[in-house]
Scaffold this motif. Sequence first.
Motif, PDB file in Angstrom:
ATOM      1  N   ARG A   1     -22.673  -1.301 -43.593  1.00  0.00           N
ATOM      2  CA  ARG A   1     -21.924  -2.295 -42.836  1.00  0.00           C
ATOM      3  C   ARG A   1     -22.178  -2.155 -41.337  1.00  0.00           C
TER       4      ARG A   1
ATOM      5  N   TYR B   1     -12.757  -5.354 -39.868  1.00  0.00           N
ATOM      6  CA  TYR B   1     -14.216  -5.185 -39.747  1.00  0.00           C
ATOM      7  C   TYR B   1     -14.836  -6.259 -38.860  1.00  0.00           C
ATOM      8  N   ASP B   2     -14.465  -7.521 -39.080  1.00  0.00           N
ATOM      9  CA  ASP B   2     -15.027  -8.617 -38.290  1.00  0.00           C
ATOM     10  C   ASP B   2     -14.660  -8.494 -36.812  1.00  0.00           C
TER      11      ASP B   2
END
Length: 239
Positions: free
Chosen positions: A75, A15-16
Amino acid sequence: MQASSSAPSRAYRYYDLVMAAFVAVYLCSNLIGPAKAAQLTLPVVGAVTFGAGVLFFPISYIFGDILTEVYGYARARRVIWAGFAAMSFASLMAWVIVALPPAPEWRNQQAYEIAFGSTWRIVLASLIAFFCGEFVNSFVLAKMKVLTEGRWLWSRTISSTIVGEGVDSALFYPLAFFDSGLIPNEILLQVMLSQFVAKVLVEVVMTPLTYRIVGVLKRVEGEDYYDRETDFTPFSLKA
């Protein structure tokens, strides 16, 4: 694979990295692309002139599609805010550095101003258009995913991009250029439409790659997020 409907609290492996890639592409689209007008000669069509930034914006929407499809709207919302904050800071620092008096022996001030001296009108138009377009893109994709029960990914990515890029273009070009003298008003609509079509075509061409990345991330992350109970307000960082 977990099909989620509420915001997960666990960490993800990539995700990062996807967030960093999204922000990098968005910064490039505003700091590298706008300074150059490019021209290609295409079969049948002939010479086509376009702003080089058109190469970057569709990629940012592809990343937005991937984020929403895999990790969910909340997100993706955090990533959009990260891009907005990064671009705001970069624009401020570009203005400060351009405004600093050049050393007498440094002869590149004019070139530096051309490359990094965008007017605040264009910067603000870009930020507003990005904010609205990306959130609309993510919202449409998230809603369509629930409606289609996760089928027909191509329909979601292309439809959300058409709507998101449409909002982006409809806001950016009038806000940045109407009565500015940079682009004549009589051709502003033509420029806006041509850029919009080019961006959507890039999304269509990149659809197989989007499928590949989404498939890999869903498998590796063990996540396939559905926004069934999501609060879709853009004014939150809650994930």
